[in-house]
Design a protein around this motif. Structure first.
Motif, PDB file in Angstrom:
ATOM      1  N   ASP A 109      -5.908  20.831   6.074  1.00  0.00           N
ATOM      2  CA  ASP A 109      -7.050  20.620   5.179  1.00  0.00           C
ATOM      3  C   ASP A 109      -6.710  19.619   4.078  1.00  0.00           C
ATOM      4  OD1 ASP A 109      -8.591  22.378   6.613  1.00  0.00           O
ATOM      5  OD2 ASP A 109      -8.149  24.103   5.321  1.00  0.00           O
ATOM      6  N   ALA A 110      -5.496  19.722   3.533  1.00  0.00           N
ATOM      7  CA  ALA A 110      -5.070  18.793   2.486  1.00  0.00           C
ATOM      8  C   ALA A 110      -4.960  17.377   3.047  1.00  0.00           C
ATOM      9  CB  ALA A 110      -3.736  19.241   1.899  1.00  0.00           C
ATOM     10  N   GLN A 111      -4.447  17.243   4.267  1.00  0.00           N
ATOM     11  CA  GLN A 111      -4.330  15.931   4.892  1.00  0.00           C
ATOM     12  C   GLN A 111      -5.702  15.290   5.085  1.00  0.00           C
ATOM     13  OE1 GLN A 111      -1.328  14.426   5.798  1.00  0.00           O
ATOM     14  NE2 GLN A 111      -2.544  12.596   6.213  1.00  0.00           N
ATOM     15  N   GLU A 112      -6.680  16.112   5.476  1.00  0.00           N
ATOM     16  CA  GLU A 112      -8.038  15.603   5.670  1.00  0.00           C
ATOM     17  C   GLU A 112      -8.632  15.107   4.353  1.00  0.00           C
ATOM     18  OE1 GLU A 112     -12.392  17.127   7.405  1.00  0.00           O
ATOM     19  OE2 GLU A 112     -10.649  18.464   7.394  1.00  0.00           O
ATOM     20  N   LEU A 113      -8.453  15.881   3.284  1.00  0.00           N
ATOM     21  CA  LEU A 113      -8.943  15.473   1.965  1.00  0.00           C
ATOM     22  C   LEU A 113      -8.267  14.178   1.513  1.00  0.00           C
ATOM     23  CD1 LEU A 113      -9.169  18.781  -0.119  1.00  0.00           C
ATOM     24  CD2 LEU A 113     -11.053  17.312   0.602  1.00  0.00           C
ATOM     25  N   TYR A 114      -6.952  14.105   1.728  1.00  0.00           N
ATOM     26  CA  TYR A 114      -6.181  12.926   1.337  1.00  0.00           C
ATOM     27  C   TYR A 114      -6.724  11.678   2.026  1.00  0.00           C
ATOM     28  CZ  TYR A 114      -2.146   9.769   0.983  1.00  0.00           C
ATOM     29  OH  TYR A 114      -1.340   8.686   0.755  1.00  0.00           O
ATOM     30  N   GLU A 115      -6.912  11.755   3.328  1.00  0.00           N
ATOM     31  CA  GLU A 115      -7.355  10.590   4.092  1.00  0.00           C
ATOM     32  C   GLU A 115      -8.768  10.173   3.709  1.00  0.00           C
ATOM     33  OE1 GLU A 115      -6.808  11.740   8.129  1.00  0.00           O
ATOM     34  OE2 GLU A 115      -4.614  11.519   8.075  1.00  0.00           O
ATOM     35  N   LYS A 116      -9.649  11.144   3.472  1.00  0.00           N
ATOM     36  CA  LYS A 116     -11.022  10.815   3.085  1.00  0.00           C
ATOM     37  C   LYS A 116     -11.049  10.100   1.743  1.00  0.00           C
ATOM     38  CE  LYS A 116     -13.665  14.374   5.559  1.00  0.00           C
ATOM     39  NZ  LYS A 116     -14.533  15.577   5.402  1.00  0.00           N
ATOM     40  N   TYR A 117     -10.249  10.579   0.803  1.00  0.00           N
ATOM     41  CA  TYR A 117     -10.281   9.997  -0.537  1.00  0.00           C
ATOM     42  C   TYR A 117      -9.702   8.583  -0.544  1.00  0.00           C
ATOM     43  CZ  TYR A 117      -9.741   9.407  -5.552  1.00  0.00           C
ATOM     44  OH  TYR A 117      -9.815   8.917  -6.826  1.00  0.00           O
ATOM     45  N   ARG A 120     -12.118   6.129   0.997  1.00  0.00           N
ATOM     46  CA  ARG A 120     -13.237   5.788   0.107  1.00  0.00           C
ATOM     47  C   ARG A 120     -12.799   4.805  -0.975  1.00  0.00           C
ATOM     48  NH1 ARG A 120     -15.272   7.907  -4.608  1.00  0.00           N
ATOM     49  NH2 ARG A 120     -13.942   9.758  -4.588  1.00  0.00           N
ATOM     50  N   ILE A 121     -11.608   5.029  -1.541  1.00  0.00           N
ATOM     51  CA  ILE A 121     -11.116   4.132  -2.582  1.00  0.00           C
ATOM     52  C   ILE A 121     -10.780   2.757  -1.998  1.00  0.00           C
ATOM     53  CG2 ILE A 121      -9.285   3.751  -4.257  1.00  0.00           C
ATOM     54  CD1 ILE A 121     -11.322   5.847  -5.075  1.00  0.00           C
ATOM     55  N   ALA A 122     -10.246   2.733  -0.781  1.00  0.00           N
ATOM     56  CA  ALA A 122      -9.938   1.451  -0.130  1.00  0.00           C
ATOM     57  C   ALA A 122     -11.217   0.647   0.096  1.00  0.00           C
ATOM     58  CB  ALA A 122      -9.227   1.699   1.196  1.00  0.00           C
ATOM     59  N   GLN A 123     -12.297   1.319   0.465  1.00  0.00           N
ATOM     60  CA  GLN A 123     -13.579   0.637   0.644  1.00  0.00           C
ATOM     61  C   GLN A 123     -14.092   0.076  -0.680  1.00  0.00           C
ATOM     62  OE1 GLN A 123     -15.907   3.765   2.426  1.00  0.00           O
ATOM     63  NE2 GLN A 123     -15.175   3.331   4.501  1.00  0.00           N
ATOM     64  N   GLU A 124     -13.907   0.834  -1.764  1.00  0.00           N
ATOM     65  CA  GLU A 124     -14.306   0.353  -3.088  1.00  0.00           C
ATOM     66  C   GLU A 124     -13.489  -0.876  -3.483  1.00  0.00           C
ATOM     67  OE1 GLU A 124     -14.326   1.881  -7.763  1.00  0.00           O
ATOM     68  OE2 GLU A 124     -14.086   3.339  -6.126  1.00  0.00           O
ATOM     69  N   THR A 138      -8.728  -3.486  -9.323  1.00  0.00           N
ATOM     70  CA  THR A 138      -8.672  -3.380  -7.863  1.00  0.00           C
ATOM     71  C   THR A 138      -7.233  -3.185  -7.400  1.00  0.00           C
ATOM     72  OG1 THR A 138     -10.637  -4.782  -7.639  1.00  0.00           O
ATOM     73  CG2 THR A 138      -9.242  -4.534  -5.694  1.00  0.00           C
ATOM     74  N   ALA A 139      -6.297  -3.893  -8.035  1.00  0.00           N
ATOM     75  CA  ALA A 139      -4.876  -3.700  -7.699  1.00  0.00           C
ATOM     76  C   ALA A 139      -4.458  -2.270  -7.999  1.00  0.00           C
ATOM     77  CB  ALA A 139      -4.022  -4.685  -8.485  1.00  0.00           C
ATOM     78  N   TYR A 140      -4.988  -1.716  -9.077  1.00  0.00           N
ATOM     79  CA  TYR A 140      -4.697  -0.321  -9.424  1.00  0.00           C
ATOM     80  C   TYR A 140      -5.253   0.622  -8.356  1.00  0.00           C
ATOM     81  CZ  TYR A 140      -4.772   4.037 -12.137  1.00  0.00           C
ATOM     82  OH  TYR A 140      -4.598   5.339 -12.561  1.00  0.00           O
ATOM     83  N   LEU A 141      -6.445   0.353  -7.873  1.00  0.00           N
ATOM     84  CA  LEU A 141      -7.037   1.195  -6.834  1.00  0.00           C
ATOM     85  C   LEU A 141      -6.207   1.152  -5.552  1.00  0.00           C
ATOM     86  CD1 LEU A 141     -10.867   0.397  -7.182  1.00  0.00           C
ATOM     87  CD2 LEU A 141      -9.628   2.399  -8.029  1.00  0.00           C
ATOM     88  N   ARG A 142      -5.607   0.010  -5.282  1.00  0.00           N
ATOM     89  CA  ARG A 142      -4.819  -0.143  -4.061  1.00  0.00           C
ATOM     90  C   ARG A 142      -3.599   0.781  -4.029  1.00  0.00           C
ATOM     91  NH1 ARG A 142      -7.495  -2.284   0.173  1.00  0.00           N
ATOM     92  NH2 ARG A 142      -8.420  -4.320  -0.282  1.00  0.00           N
ATOM     93  N   LYS A 143      -3.179   1.269  -5.187  1.00  0.00           N
ATOM     94  CA  LYS A 143      -2.010   2.136  -5.269  1.00  0.00           C
ATOM     95  C   LYS A 143      -2.390   3.615  -5.170  1.00  0.00           C
ATOM     96  CE  LYS A 143       0.868  -1.256  -6.004  1.00  0.00           C
ATOM     97  NZ  LYS A 143       1.882  -1.649  -4.991  1.00  0.00           N
ATOM     98  N   VAL A 144      -3.619   3.916  -4.811  1.00  0.00           N
ATOM     99  CA  VAL A 144      -4.077   5.309  -4.872  1.00  0.00           C
ATOM    100  C   VAL A 144      -3.329   6.204  -3.891  1.00  0.00           C
ATOM    101  CG1 VAL A 144      -5.924   5.057  -3.160  1.00  0.00           C
ATOM    102  CG2 VAL A 144      -6.136   6.761  -4.961  1.00  0.00           C
TER     103      VAL A 144
END
Length: 236
Positions: A109-117, A120-124, A138-144
């Motif tokens: 379940d944690a892996q699924e949440l991790y991948e979804k988040y 979504r941030i990568a798309q942003e 944007t560079a900061y988002l890339r490190k999420v």
């Protein structure tokens, strides 16, 4: 427990994978430490910043007693982490480094949440790059991906510590406190709840970063306005 100053080349050394807290009470110097608006090297993207508002509470004489947070750190959190016995193997990982660490995995379940988040941030981030919006942010988002993993591990450590029993023998010093169950507890999979809390941390840090950037932009403008006003007052 240490202080650090940036030199003219913005050089600050951080050893290994440690959590370092640096307090900066003068906003105009933040841009001398981090290229928080431009960040062509991606250095600022590896740091989180938080805007702390001045307290409205009246100043009182500090108590000499150890506060509850410090007491928890000294009496439980630090001894628990020191009780974790890392692997000491001659085997190497995929990077060629010797395995001298303990691996914590996400549950399903944690892996699924991790991948979804992170998806979504990568798309942003991709949308920002196409529109050339906020390149440093944007560079900061890339490190999420890395940031979320570390926050989840911190939360997992706190969850593993909850209810853990210390060894029953007496202690002469804080360094003698041991948790014989530390490895067993920390080796449990990182849960969905830990991941949910870590994602909330990530969201808060993203909001805080924007607030800090706005405040550092406005600080020079305010100083310039004061200089202009001072010049006008001298002429008057």
């Amino acid at each position: 427990g240490s202080g650090v100053k940036a030199d003219e080349e913005r050089c600050i050394n951080f050893d290994e994978q440690t959590l370092t807290l640096t307090a900066n009470v003068q906003q105009q110097f933040l841009t001398q430490i981090l290229d928080i608006e431009e960040d062509s090297q991606g250095f600022a993207a590896r740091h989180d910043v938080v805007l702390v508002k001045p307290s409205t509470e009246p100043m009182t004489r500090k108590s000499k007693d150890i506060g509850p947070a410090s007491d928890f750190m000294l009496d439980r959190l630090i001894p628990f982490c020191q009780s974790i016995r890392t692997a000491n193997s001659h085997d190497t990982d995929d990077t060629g480094n010797r395995i001298r660490y303990t691996t914590c995995e996400f549950d399903n379940d944690a892996q699924e949440l991790y991948e979804k988040y992170i998806t979504r941030i990568a798309q942003e981030a991709e949308a920002n790059e196409r529109q050339e919006i906020e390149p440093a942010y944007t560079a900061y988002l890339r490190k999420v991906g890395i940031r979320l993993g570390k926050l989840a591990l911190i939360q997992h450590t706190l969850d593993a510590l909850e209810g853990a029993k210390r060894d029953s023998r007496g202690y002469d010093f804080d360094s003698d406190i041991k948790f014989s169950c530390a490895n067993k507890r920390i080796s449990q999979p990182i849960s969905r709840e830990s991941m949910q809390r870590a994602i909330k941390w990530c969201i808060t840090l993203c909001k805080q970063r924007q607030l800090v950037v706005d405040s550092t932009r406005s600080a020079p403008m305010k100083r310039e306005a004061q200089l202009l006003l001072g010049g006008q007052q001298q002429k008057m």
